[in-house]
Structure formats: C-alpha cells, structure tokens
Design an enzyme around this catalytic site. Structure first.
Site, PDB file in Angstrom:
ATOM      1  N   GLY A 102       0.811  -1.219   0.000  1.00  0.00           N
ATOM      2  CA  GLY A 102       0.000   0.000   0.000  1.00  0.00           C
ATOM      3  C   GLY A 102       0.845   1.270   0.000  1.00  0.00           C
TER       4      GLY A 102
ATOM      5  N   GLU B   4       1.772   1.786  -3.540  1.00  0.00           N
ATOM      6  CA  GLU B   4       0.545   2.210  -4.229  1.00  0.00           C
ATOM      7  C   GLU B   4       0.211   3.668  -3.918  1.00  0.00           C
ATOM      8  OE1 GLU B   4      -1.389  -1.294  -2.482  1.00  0.00           O
ATOM      9  OE2 GLU B   4      -2.313  -1.623  -4.425  1.00  0.00           O
TER      10      GLU B   4
ATOM     11  N   GLU C  78       2.499  -8.270  -1.804  1.00  0.00           N
ATOM     12  CA  GLU C  78       1.228  -8.863  -1.370  1.00  0.00           C
ATOM     13  C   GLU C  78       1.167 -10.365  -1.596  1.00  0.00           C
ATOM     14  OE1 GLU C  78       1.533  -5.994  -2.914  1.00  0.00           O
ATOM     15  OE2 GLU C  78       0.262  -4.518  -1.929  1.00  0.00           O
TER      16      GLU C  78
HETATM   17  N1  DAK Z   1       1.793  -3.595   8.880  1.00  0.00           N
HETATM   18  C1  DAK Z   1       1.862  -3.571  10.234  1.00  0.00           C
HETATM   19  N2  DAK Z   1       2.998  -3.481  10.915  1.00  0.00           N
HETATM   20  C2  DAK Z   1       4.142  -3.411  10.219  1.00  0.00           C
HETATM   21  C3  DAK Z   1       4.156  -3.434   8.798  1.00  0.00           C
HETATM   22  C4  DAK Z   1       2.908  -3.521   8.127  1.00  0.00           C
HETATM   23  N3  DAK Z   1       2.798  -3.504   6.783  1.00  0.00           N
HETATM   24  N4  DAK Z   1       5.444  -3.360   8.395  1.00  0.00           N
HETATM   25  C5  DAK Z   1       6.182  -3.294   9.506  1.00  0.00           C
HETATM   26  N5  DAK Z   1       5.415  -3.316  10.595  1.00  0.00           N
HETATM   27  C6  DAK Z   1       5.825  -3.264  11.997  1.00  0.00           C
HETATM   28  C7  DAK Z   1       6.491  -4.582  12.421  1.00  0.00           C
HETATM   29  O1  DAK Z   1       5.510  -5.537  12.760  1.00  0.00           O
HETATM   30  C8  DAK Z   1       7.299  -4.121  13.602  1.00  0.00           C
HETATM   31  O2  DAK Z   1       6.444  -3.964  14.722  1.00  0.00           O
HETATM   32  P1  DAK Z   1       6.928  -4.431  16.208  1.00  0.00           P
HETATM   33  O3  DAK Z   1       7.278  -5.868  16.089  1.00  0.00           O
HETATM   34  O4  DAK Z   1       8.129  -3.552  16.501  1.00  0.00           O
HETATM   35  O5  DAK Z   1       5.738  -4.137  17.082  1.00  0.00           O
HETATM   36  C9  DAK Z   1       7.751  -2.722  13.186  1.00  0.00           C
HETATM   37  O6  DAK Z   1       6.844  -2.291  12.172  1.00  0.00           O
HETATM   38  C10 DAK Z   1       9.153  -2.682  12.606  1.00  0.00           C
HETATM   39  O7  DAK Z   1       9.220  -3.656  11.577  1.00  0.00           O
HETATM   40  P2  DAK Z   1      10.362  -4.776  11.507  1.00  0.00           P
HETATM   41  O8  DAK Z   1      10.841  -5.122  12.883  1.00  0.00           O
HETATM   42  O9  DAK Z   1       9.844  -5.898  10.665  1.00  0.00           O
HETATM   43  O10 DAK Z   1      11.505  -3.982  10.759  1.00  0.00           O
HETATM   44  P3  DAK Z   1      12.618  -4.550   9.774  1.00  0.00           P
HETATM   45  O11 DAK Z   1      13.545  -3.426   9.497  1.00  0.00           O
HETATM   46  O12 DAK Z   1      13.207  -5.836  10.330  1.00  0.00           O
HETATM   47  O13 DAK Z   1      11.840  -4.940   8.436  1.00  0.00           O
HETATM   48  C11 DAK Z   1      10.273  -4.562   6.612  1.00  0.00           C
HETATM   49  C12 DAK Z   1      11.231  -3.933   7.690  1.00  0.00           C
HETATM   50  C13 DAK Z   1       9.521  -3.416   5.954  1.00  0.00           C
HETATM   51  C14 DAK Z   1      11.103  -5.305   5.564  1.00  0.00           C
HETATM   52  C15 DAK Z   1       9.324  -5.559   7.323  1.00  0.00           C
HETATM   53  O14 DAK Z   1       8.732  -4.890   8.440  1.00  0.00           O
HETATM   54  C16 DAK Z   1       8.223  -6.035   6.426  1.00  0.00           C
HETATM   55  O15 DAK Z   1       8.432  -6.926   5.593  1.00  0.00           O
HETATM   56  N6  DAK Z   1       7.026  -5.466   6.616  1.00  0.00           N
HETATM   57  C17 DAK Z   1       5.864  -5.869   5.857  1.00  0.00           C
HETATM   58  C18 DAK Z   1       5.932  -5.297   4.481  1.00  0.00           C
HETATM   59  C19 DAK Z   1       4.774  -5.722   3.638  1.00  0.00           C
HETATM   60  O16 DAK Z   1       4.542  -6.918   3.439  1.00  0.00           O
HETATM   61  N7  DAK Z   1       4.045  -4.752   3.185  1.00  0.00           N
HETATM   62  C20 DAK Z   1       2.888  -4.982   2.381  1.00  0.00           C
HETATM   63  C21 DAK Z   1       1.725  -5.065   3.283  1.00  0.00           C
HETATM   64  S1  DAK Z   1       0.370  -5.732   2.390  1.00  0.00           S
HETATM   65  C22 DAK Z   1      -6.370  -5.168   0.233  1.00  0.00           C
HETATM   66  C23 DAK Z   1      -6.086  -3.936   0.713  1.00  0.00           C
HETATM   67  C24 DAK Z   1      -4.812  -3.551   0.785  1.00  0.00           C
HETATM   68  C25 DAK Z   1      -3.786  -4.379   0.385  1.00  0.00           C
HETATM   69  C26 DAK Z   1      -4.093  -5.626  -0.094  1.00  0.00           C
HETATM   70  C27 DAK Z   1      -5.377  -6.029  -0.192  1.00  0.00           C
HETATM   71  N8  DAK Z   1      -7.712  -5.629   0.215  1.00  0.00           N
HETATM   72  C28 DAK Z   1      -8.475  -5.225   1.357  1.00  0.00           C
HETATM   73  C29 DAK Z   1      -8.138  -6.484  -0.807  1.00  0.00           C
HETATM   74  C30 DAK Z   1      -2.463  -3.973   0.577  1.00  0.00           C
HETATM   75  C31 DAK Z   1      -1.646  -4.839   1.199  1.00  0.00           C
HETATM   76  C32 DAK Z   1      -0.364  -4.442   1.684  1.00  0.00           C
HETATM   77  O17 DAK Z   1       0.095  -3.318   1.651  1.00  0.00           O
END
Ligand code: DAK
Length: 260
Positions: A111, A114, A134
C-alpha cells in the site's frame, strides 16, 4: 487540523503531510486512511496551498504497506470495505486539483508503493525500498497497484514485480521509471521543497489543467484526448493568469500569477 496519525506543516504555499506511525513503519490502517482523506480534502480547499509534499515519519519508512495486524482477521466484506476506502483516498490524491509530490524516505511497500504511485511525482532517497509484496501474504494489491504499476512502468515489468513480490532499491525504481529522481538521504525534503516551490511559482490553474489533461487524457481514446486537451487549452483563455503570463512575456518581465 489535529490528527492521530498525520502531521501537517505549512511553509508558505507548500504543505507537508507526514504519515506519523513510525513504530509500525507508517503502515496504513483505516484510521490513517480516513485521516489522509480528510487532510487532502482540506488542503484541496485551502487557497493558500499550491503544492503538497507527502512523506513518512522516521528514517526507515515512507509507508511499509497496509497495516497487516489490522487486516489479519478481516472478513471478506471488511476486506472489500478496506480496499474501497484505500482506493477512494488514493483516487482523491491522484485527482486532487493540486500537485502532490511523494518524498520517499525508506520502505514504500505494498500500500505504500501504491500510495506513492497515486502522487503526481515521486522523489526517493538513496534508502528508498520498493515492492508489491502482497503475494507473500496470500493476497493481491488492493489499492489499485495492479492498475497504476503497469501504467507507470509497463506491463511486463509490472507483472514480474507483482508475481515475485521482490523488493528493490531506489536505483532500480529510477531505471524503470517508478521514481522521477533519487537524491541523498539528507537532501530528500529540500529537494522535494525545491521542486514544489518551482511548481508553485507557475500559474496554479494551468498546473491544475495540465494534471487534468494528463490524467483524463490517458484514459481516453487518443483523438478524444487531443480534443479534451484543446478544450482545456481554450479554458486557459478564461483566466487572468493567461493574460498576465502572455503580457509579462511581451513586456519582458516576470509574471505575477494569481491562480485566477
Ligand atoms: N503492517 C503492520 N505493521 C508493520 C508493517 C505492516 N505492513 N510493516 C512493519 N510493521 C511493523 C512490524 O511488525 C514491527 O512492529 P513491532 O514488532 O516492533 O511491534 C515494526 O513495524 C518494525 O518492523 P520490523 O521489525 O519488521 O523492521 P525490519 O527493518 O526488520 O523490516 C520490513 C522492515 C519493511 C522489511 C518488514 O517490516 C516487512 O516486511 N514489513 C511488511 C511489508 C509488507 O509486506 N508490506 C505490504 C503489506 S500488504 C487489500 C487492501 C490492501 C492491500 C491488499 C489487499 N484488500 C483489502 C483487498 C495492501 C496490502 C499491503 O500493503
């Protein structure tokens, strides 16, 4: 305007909107999306603001995506509502009658990528990290990433990025046309401000009509888009800015645009 998840700062005719949830890497939950909608509505109405910069708080992230903990237990209807909310807010930004510059200071994932794509112009710091991860979570992009990414970088590259979920750096983002430029970390906000000031010095109505011509024209059959451009060009002649701009040129002086 007071928000739980946003900071708004005004500097002359430029507004800076900072998404302020650094502990969650500025991930987007429904409240943050709603606040973005409210903030951009207000900035659209504020005649003192000509250009908006959108960035993320902290030194790690622009926006690390939709908030995964918020989405984890959503049912299908809640998921649809969340996606619709995000799509509405992002479309509002894309079609705002003022330019929006994304200043990307770190992760712009899912997001977050996006959201950056809904802005008019993207400037990344050298620490910018992009991706549509995603598929790693068993979903597809829900905030129009499957539509805006191919329109910006082309269908083949977009499909590779969407199918692999790979994360990539600012250098790659620049090479594929996802960002307009890459600057050192310390220069990111100054660079965005400098660009915003340059745009703000032009006729605000002409900028607004340029945005409309590009956004609407790209969705039309090309001959209709040319006609649309001609209509918008004609509309410029109803403005004081056109009279001032052309008079100033002929009088060999700098124009004083009023946005009227
Ligand atoms: N959501 C919630 N919390 C998040 C987050 C996220 N997207 N990204 C990071 N955090 C949080 C982590 O959980 C952590 O929290 P604590 O454990 O400290 O409480 C904190 O931020 C720091 O993150 P990290 O400890 O993981 O930090 P690192 O430097 O080790 O890693 C990272 C950074 C960005 C590589 C990693 O955090 C990561 O992979 N994050 C997730 C990235 C991701 O997958 N983003 C895409 C999200 S999915 C839809 C609507 C919308 C969407 C899809 C469908 N419908 C309703 C159909 C959109 C989806 C997305 O955007």
């Amino acid at each position: 305007m007071e928000f739980n998840n946003l900071l708004i700062e005004k500097d002359a005719d430029i507004a800076i909107v900072t998404i302020n949830r650094p502990k969650a890497l500025n991930a987007l939950n429904a409240e943050t999306l709603s606040e973005l909608g409210t903030a951009f509505d207000a900035l659209a109405q504020d005649d003192c603001v000509k250009v908006i910069i959108l960035t993320g708080a902290g030194d790690k992230a622009f926006v690390a995506g939709a908030d995964i903990s918020f989405m984890q237990n959503m049912n299908a209807i809640e998921g649809r509502n969340f996606a619709l909310l995000g799509q509405q807010v992002f479309s509002k930004i894309e079609n705002l009658p003022k330019p929006v510059i994304a200043a990307i200071n770190g992760f712009a994932l899912g997001g977050g990528c996006e959201l950056a794509m809904a802005c008019d112009i993207r400037i990344a710091s050298e620490k910018g990290k992009f991706g549509q991860p995603e598929v790693n979570l068993g979903v597809i992009p829900g905030f129009a990433g499957t539509q805006r990414l191919p329109r910006l970088v082309g269908k083949g590259i977009a499909k590779e990025l969407l199918y692999t979920g790979d994360m990539f750096g600012a250098d790659v983002a620049f090479r594929i046309g996802l960002v307009n430029k890459v600057v050192p970390v310390a220069e990111l906000l100054d660079s965005a401000r400098e660009l915003a000031k340059k745009i703000a010095s032009k006729g605000a109505l002409a900028i607004r009509l340029c945005k409309e011509a590009v956004n609407e024209g790209l969705e039309m059959e090309v001959e209709k888009a040319y006609a649309h451009e001609a209509n918008l060009f004609g509309l410029c002649f109803a403005t004081e800015d056109q009279k001032e701009g052309m008079s100033a040129f002929l009088e060999k002086r700098a124009p004083q645009f009023k946005g009227k």
